[in-house]
Structure formats: structure tokens, C-alpha cells
Design an enzyme around this catalytic site. Structure first.
Site, PDB file in Angstrom:
ATOM      1  N   CYS A  63      40.772  38.430  33.882  1.00 39.30           N
ATOM      2  CA  CYS A  63      40.310  37.708  35.060  1.00 39.30           C
ATOM      3  C   CYS A  63      40.349  38.542  36.333  1.00 39.30           C
ATOM      4  O   CYS A  63      39.591  39.493  36.506  1.00 39.30           O
ATOM      5  CB  CYS A  63      41.145  36.434  35.195  1.00 39.30           C
ATOM      6  SG  CYS A  63      40.478  35.245  36.387  1.00 39.30           S
TER       7      CYS A  63
ATOM      8  N   LYS B  29      49.011  40.351  31.131  1.00 41.76           N
ATOM      9  CA  LYS B  29      48.403  40.462  32.460  1.00 41.76           C
ATOM     10  C   LYS B  29      49.409  40.984  33.472  1.00 41.76           C
ATOM     11  O   LYS B  29      50.550  40.515  33.544  1.00 41.76           O
ATOM     12  CB  LYS B  29      47.860  39.104  32.902  1.00 41.76           C
ATOM     13  CG  LYS B  29      47.019  39.166  34.177  1.00 41.76           C
ATOM     14  CD  LYS B  29      46.410  37.815  34.496  1.00 41.76           C
ATOM     15  CE  LYS B  29      45.534  37.905  35.734  1.00 41.76           C
ATOM     16  NZ  LYS B  29      44.976  36.591  36.114  1.00 41.76           N
TER      17      LYS B  29
ATOM     18  N   GLU C 239      39.668  34.095  28.340  1.00 37.43           N
ATOM     19  CA  GLU C 239      41.059  33.995  28.814  1.00 37.43           C
ATOM     20  C   GLU C 239      41.699  32.694  28.325  1.00 37.43           C
ATOM     21  O   GLU C 239      41.109  31.621  28.426  1.00 37.43           O
ATOM     22  CB  GLU C 239      41.084  34.039  30.338  1.00 37.43           C
ATOM     23  CG  GLU C 239      42.463  33.952  30.949  1.00 37.43           C
ATOM     24  CD  GLU C 239      42.443  33.934  32.470  1.00 37.43           C
ATOM     25  OE1 GLU C 239      43.508  34.125  33.086  1.00 37.43           O
ATOM     26  OE2 GLU C 239      41.362  33.718  33.047  1.00 37.43           O
TER      27      GLU C 239
END
Length: 514
Positions: A386, A336, A274
Site C-alpha cells: 500500500c 510492512k 493487501e
């Protein structure tokens, strides 16, 4: 004070049992950790005391299992330790209020509907888990995950009911032990309720073994190079604001990638964690550091999937993204969708912009358009960044879109060790079993690993060290959708239906008796 302590000893025990049975502890009290609290709830008639007992249990389990919140506040928020401890105290106070809420709601239903003892304690897991599912929380965990952590074969049935369903089974076993405790006799320890609880546990594990034996072997393979850069938080922060370390970070990741290829030979895909690339990517713009990636990927004839900040246009909002690239081209990307509250956005800041000025350390990322597939030439990749790995509905949406492999990129460097990294990792790996697709998890500082669709977990990376590993994973060219893909988003309705059936059945049974 001593009298009050004795009165609330059962809720205190439950908080301790849960906190010390969750990852990374061995799940020694998994099957009875809630039993003391539920026995207390059954015996207590005061709503106020029922609420307080639930609050005590959740406070203690939070303090044990999620004490890393204080470390994160200091490390990520750059606050002094007294502030970190204050945030932890606030978290322990409010984070899992569904415990006391569930207790009060259950007690109200039992009293209002005059439900029998046995039915009421079988109703309790349903009310509890409904409140758990609906209550907003930052770190969504439950008692299904320790089955995977402990390698109990029962976790294999989650392709049918998910780890949330396994959580429900665990709660029912706890309720049966509560019934056993309330009906126990000094000379009778093998009561029917305890025997039934143990039988359910054994049966679930037998079914898990059977389910694993019935799996169809995958027909495709991929060699994925996992690169863990171990970039420190200070370096990362300064690189993100453009005041240093950018060149060092890029060179280190390129060096590790080339070392990995030299060690393992040609690979199909390289994955960086990430926000590994320390520069905001703009559409159609190739700057110096981006050009270095183009040279490396061309020279090595590889495709690179990396976490990076990006914009959709030159002046728009910044997104936390995942980009597949080769040479000078971005082949596919994902932004995301599920953002971490107080880390990637400040709740209600759109309605109260002043909050952004008061808390400038909190990021303000754009929100992506939902679960997406990254089209790689060898397979369809379900992209996760994540926190998104904690949500079963997110991953089942990826499977519905045709994902053959799930790749999760993460940065756990803010959370300390060993609690959060292991908790986060196993909760993410669980998605592979529910969807029967391999999952590759690449992190900045550990733990980097991969899991096969049958539950076999690859080598773990070390913590806080540079590391390169090869995941030779197997996948299906035409993956079959598991039953849980259809079930994941229907849990609230299913729970309400089960509650209605249980209450209605109890009422019919009592009517016939009279």
C-alpha cells in the site's frame, strides 16, 4: 471582508490552481500554479501576511484535492459525517504547513542576506522543495507526478532525477513565470523569462523521448494473474475479527483465481491484494482456510503471493504482511515497514498507552524490518504494501537489493472515488520509471494494473467490481541500477548545497558590482 479578499486574491488563485491541476484533474495550471502565491510573497514585506498567504493556498488545495479525508474518516473510523468534516477541516488547516513555513523562511533569507530579485525568485523553489521534503505528512505528494498522469514524455528522465527532481524542475518553471510577471510590459508578452520557462518544458520532454529510445529491451517475461476480490469494508472488518465472512472471502478469491486460470491459461504467479487472506497466519500452523489455499496451489501448480495478517511467533505482535506460498509451505514473506499513521498505528502510543484505549478503532501493527526481497523461483520480487509505494527511497532500496519486479498490494476501499485511487495509483506507478523495473499493483476494490519499465501501463481494472486480469510483464535478468537509485536519499544535502551556491553566487556578483 471584500478588501481582505482582494488583498489575498493571488494566494487564493494559487490554491485553486494547484487543487484543480493535481490528479485526477488535467494538469492545466501545472507550470504556473504557484506563480500567484510567489508573486504575492515577493511583494509583501510582512512575515505575518506571507505566512497567512501560504496557509490560505494550502488550505484551499487540501479542500479540493484531498476532500476524500472526510469520507475515509467516516468509512474507516466509523464516525458520523460531522466528525468526518471536522477531521477534514483539521487536515486542511495543518497538513501542508510547509507552504507558509517555506514562505517565511525564504522571506527571512532574502531580507537578511539582501538577495537580488532574480536570485531570490530562483532561490524560492529550492527553499520550498526543501521544506516539502522535510515536513512530515501522511500522504506525500508533489507536482512531479502529474507528468506521468498526463503522459508527458519528460517523466522518462526520472531514472536520473526521480519524480522529486521533476517536481523541482516544475517549481523552477513556476518561478520563471513569476519573474516574467514581475518584469512584464503591456506590449511584451514574450519576455525572456517566459521564453526560458517554455524552453525548459520543451527540452525536458525532448530529453524524455530520447531517454526512452535508449532503453535496453528486457530479456525475461512473467505471466502474473492479478485478482481483485472487491471485498466490502463491513465484510472485511467482520472477517478480521473472526465473526463472519471468512469462508466466503476465501472461496470467492479461489473462485476468481480458478476463473482467471481457465481464461488465460497457465500463469507463473497469482497475486491477491493487501490483507486478502482473512485469517492471521501463525508460523508452522495450517488451519482450515490455509489448507484450502494449499489444495488450490497444488492442484493448479501455481505459487500464490497474498496480503495477510501474520505473526512471527504464536503470541507476538500482528503484522500487515505479504506471503509467497505453495501447498502447505510459506516460501517467503515480508512485513510492512512504513505504517500509516492513525490507520495502522497511533503516533506516540508507545509512550502514552492510554491513547490506544481512547482510540480502539486504530490498529496497532508491528513494524517490519525494512525493504525486503521475496525470493520467487522466476525473479526477485521487491515487496511493497500500500502506502510504501509513495516513498522513492523505499523503492530504490528494493532495487539496491536486486529487485527485478516490484509488486505492490493495496486496499483503497476506504477512500472513495475517483480522487484517492487515481492519486495513489500514479504515485505508486512512478516507482517503476525511477528504478526501471516493472511494477504490478493489485488492489481489493481497484484500481489494479501494471506498468512496464518503459512506462507502458496495462489495462485498468474497474472500480468496486470483482475482476481478474493477466499482466504479461517483461523484466531484466540482470537489471542495471539507475542513477536515481544512488540519488534518492541525498536530496536534502543536494538542496542545501544548491541554496548555498545560489546565495554565495549572488553575494559574489554584488561584491564585484561594487
Amino acid at each position: 471582508m471584500q478588501k481582505r479578499f482582494r488583498h489575498y486574491l493571488l494566494p487564493i488563485l494559487s490554491g485553486f490552481f494547484i487543487g484543480t491541476s493535481y490528479i485526477p484533474f488535467p494538469p492545466w495550471a501545472l507550470l504556473f500554479c504557484l506563480t500567484p502565491l510567489w508573486v504575492f510573497w515577493w511583494k509583501e514585506s510582512s512575515y505575518k501576511k506571507v505566512f497567512f498567504a501560504g496557509w490560505i493556498s494550502q488550505f484551499i488545495l487540501n479542500a479540493i484535492g484531498f476532500h476524500w479525508i472526510a469520507h475515509t474518516t467516516v468509512e474507516f473510523g466509523r464516525m458520523p459525517w460531522p466528525a468526518g468534516l471536522a477531521v477534514l477541516l483539521l487536515f486542511c488547516t495543518l497538513a501542508h504547513l510547509y507552504y507558509p513555513i517555506a514562505g517565511v523562511l525564504w522571506k527571512f533569507l532574502v531580507v537578511k542576506l539582501k538577495i537580488s530579485q532574480t536570485t531570490s525568485l530562483l532561490l524560492l523553489p529550492l527553499v520550498f522543495i526543501l521544506c516539502e521534503r522535510l515536513y512530515p505528512t501522511i500522504f506525500y505528494w508533489h507536482l512531479g507526478y502529474p507528468w506521468l498522469w498526463a503522459s508527458l514524455p519528460g517523466y522518462q528522465i526520472t531514472e536520473w532525477i526521480g519524480f522529486f527532481g521533476l517536481n523541482l524542475i516544475t517549481l523552477f518553471i513556476n518561478a520563471l513565470f513569476a519573474l516574467f510577471w514581475l518584469h512584464r510590459k503591456k506590449s511584451q508578452w514574450l519576455h525572456k523569462y517566459s521564453v526560458l520557462a517554455i524552453a525548459i518544458f520543451i527540452l525536458v520532454n525532448i530529453l524524455g523521448l530520447i531517454q526512452k529510445s535508449l532503453l535496453h529491451p528486457p530479456d525475461q517475461k512473467a505471466r502474473i494473474l492479478m485478482v481483485q476480490g472487491n471485498v466490502g469494508n463491513l465484510e472485511k472488518i467482520q472477517a478480521e475479527v473472526g465473526v463472519g465472512y471468512q469462508e466466503k472471502i476465501v472461496k470467492d478469491f479461489i473462485r476468481l483465481t480458478e476463473e482467471g486460470i481457465e481464461k488465460y491459461g497457465q500463469v507463473d504467479l497469482v497475486v491477491w491484494p493487501e490483507t486478502a487472506f482473512p485469517e492471521v497466519l501463525h508460523p508452522g500452523v495450517i488451519r482450515r482456510f490455509r489448507r484450502q489455499l494449499g489444495i488450490m496451489t497444488n492442484n493448479r501448480d501455481i505459487e500464490l503471493l497474498t496480503g495477510a495478517y501474520m505473526r512471527k511467533d504464536h503470541y507476538g505482535q500482528v503484522y500487515n504482511g505479504l506471503v509467497l506460498m505453495k501447498g502447505g509451505k510459506d516460501l517467503s514473506s515480508y512485513q510492512k515497514t512504513i505504517l500509516l499513521a492513525f490507520g495502522e498505528y497511533f503516533p506516540f502510543s508507545k509512550h502514552f498507552p492510554k491513547l490506544k484505549e481512547l482510540f480502539p478503532m486504530v490498529s496497532d501493527f508491528g513494524r517490519g524490518e525494512g525493504p525486503s526481497i521475496i525470493d520467487w523461483e522466476k525473479a526477485r520480487i521487491g515487496a511493497q504494501i500500500c502506502y510504501e509505494g509513495l516513498f522513492d527511497e523505499f523503492s530504490t532500496s528494493l532495487k539496491q537489493k536486486g529487485a527485478q519486479i516490484i509488486i505492490n498490494v493495496t486496499n483503497d476501499s476506504w477512500f472513495g472515488y475517483p480522487f484517492e485511487p487515481y492519486q495513489h495509483m500514479y504515485m505508486t506507478l512512478a516507482r517503476a520509471i525511477e528504478n526501471r523495473v516493472p511494477l504490478v499493483r493489485v488492489t481489493n476494490t481497484g484500481i489494479t494494473t501494471a506498468i512496464e519499465q518503459d512506462g507502458r501501463i496495462h489495462e485498468f481494472s474497474p472500480r468496486n467490481k470483482e475482476w481478474v486480469g493477466l499482466a504479461e510483464i517483461s523484466f531484466h535478468s540482470t537489471p542495471v541500477k539507475t542513477f536515481y537509485v544512488k540519488l534518492a536519499d541525498k536530496w536534502p544535502l543536494i538542496l542545501l548545497l544548491l541554496i548555498g551556491l545560489l546565495v554565495g553566487g549572488d553575494r559574489i556578483a554584488r561584491t564585484r558590482k561594487h
